[in-house]
Design an enzyme around this catalytic site. Structure first.
Site, PDB file in Angstrom:
ATOM      1  N   GLY A  51       0.805  -1.209   0.000  1.00 36.29           N
ATOM      2  CA  GLY A  51       0.000   0.000   0.000  1.00 36.29           C
ATOM      3  C   GLY A  51       0.832   1.250   0.000  1.00 36.29           C
ATOM      4  O   GLY A  51       2.060   1.215  -0.057  1.00 36.29           O
ATOM      5  N   GLU A  67      -0.148   0.866  -6.246  1.00 36.08           N
ATOM      6  CA  GLU A  67       0.837   0.439  -5.245  1.00 36.08           C
ATOM      7  C   GLU A  67       1.129  -1.054  -5.340  1.00 36.08           C
ATOM      8  O   GLU A  67       2.276  -1.473  -5.185  1.00 36.08           O
ATOM      9  CB  GLU A  67       0.369   0.822  -3.839  1.00 36.08           C
ATOM     10  CG  GLU A  67       0.400   2.308  -3.563  1.00 36.08           C
ATOM     11  CD  GLU A  67       1.792   2.882  -3.390  1.00 36.08           C
ATOM     12  OE1 GLU A  67       2.772   2.114  -3.238  1.00 36.08           O
ATOM     13  OE2 GLU A  67       1.918   4.116  -3.397  1.00 36.08           O
ATOM     14  N   GLU A  71       4.904  -2.206  -5.932  1.00 39.20           N
ATOM     15  CA  GLU A  71       5.596  -2.882  -4.845  1.00 39.20           C
ATOM     16  C   GLU A  71       5.744  -4.382  -5.030  1.00 39.20           C
ATOM     17  O   GLU A  71       6.591  -4.997  -4.392  1.00 39.20           O
ATOM     18  CB  GLU A  71       4.881  -2.598  -3.517  1.00 39.20           C
ATOM     19  CG  GLU A  71       4.951  -1.128  -3.133  1.00 39.20           C
ATOM     20  CD  GLU A  71       4.220  -0.792  -1.854  1.00 39.20           C
ATOM     21  OE1 GLU A  71       3.587  -1.694  -1.265  1.00 39.20           O
ATOM     22  OE2 GLU A  71       4.289   0.384  -1.435  1.00 39.20           O
ATOM     23  N   GLU A 125      11.856  -7.822   0.317  1.00 38.83           N
ATOM     24  CA  GLU A 125      11.368  -9.206   0.254  1.00 38.83           C
ATOM     25  C   GLU A 125       9.855  -9.190   0.128  1.00 38.83           C
ATOM     26  O   GLU A 125       9.201  -8.265   0.614  1.00 38.83           O
ATOM     27  CB  GLU A 125      11.718  -9.989   1.532  1.00 38.83           C
ATOM     28  CG  GLU A 125      13.178 -10.285   1.750  1.00 38.83           C
ATOM     29  CD  GLU A 125      13.394 -11.087   3.025  1.00 38.83           C
ATOM     30  OE1 GLU A 125      12.788 -12.176   3.167  1.00 38.83           O
ATOM     31  OE2 GLU A 125      14.144 -10.612   3.895  1.00 38.83           O
TER      32      GLU A 125
END
Length: 156
Positions: A51, A67, A71, A125
């Site tokens: 987010g 997002e 991401e 990660e």
């Protein structure tokens, strides 16, 4: 609408003073009902939900989709509203002195496609976790969303 970095725009005007920022968190749930978490490469350097902050003129759903792509590399669809977090439990002071109260809208989805992609800057990660395996150092507001999904009558 002209693309603007909203946080920079506000900070240029108010400095480090306390502000409200609106954003989203997305619980991306796999077929084993595990939630995808990101180990952040930027402050607060914790495991957390996918987010970020809503840009000017952007809908909350658009923020969630953007997002997730930035991401994780995943394309998400069929967002279901999960809940909100706000107030003192969502306060954070950044190392540079910026003070923020986050107002966050949470969604979940089980509809995603693509391959997980780590940028080694914002994301260090990515991993799916069962509720019982969740890392201990998740931000409070993220934990509230996760608890709401698994124990708030939403979990399916």
């Amino acid at each position: 609408m002209k693309e603007v970095n909203y946080v920079k725009y506000i900070r240029d005007r108010v400095g480090h003073d306390e502000i409200n920022l609106t954003g989203v968190n997305v619980l991306i749930i796999n077929e084993n009902n595990q939630v995808l978490l990101q180990k952040r490469g930027t402050f607060p350097y914790k495991w957390g939900l996918i987010g970020g902050i809503t840009e000017l003129g952007e809908s909350l759903e658009q923020t969630a989709v953007r997002e997730a792509k930035e991401e994780t590399g995943l394309d998400i669809k069929e967002l279901t509203l999960l809940g909100t977090t706000s107030g003192e439990k969502c306060y954070m002071e950044h190392p540079n002195g910026d003070k923020v109260y986050f107002i966050t809208v949470g969604y979940f989805t089980k509809n995603f496609k693509g391959l997980l992609k780590i940028d080694n800057f914002e994301t260090k990660e990515l991993n799916f976790f069962t509720y019982e395996e969740l890392p201990a150092n998740i931000p409070n507001s993220h934990r509230i969303m996760i608890d709401n999904y698994y124990h708030g009558g939403v979990y399916r």
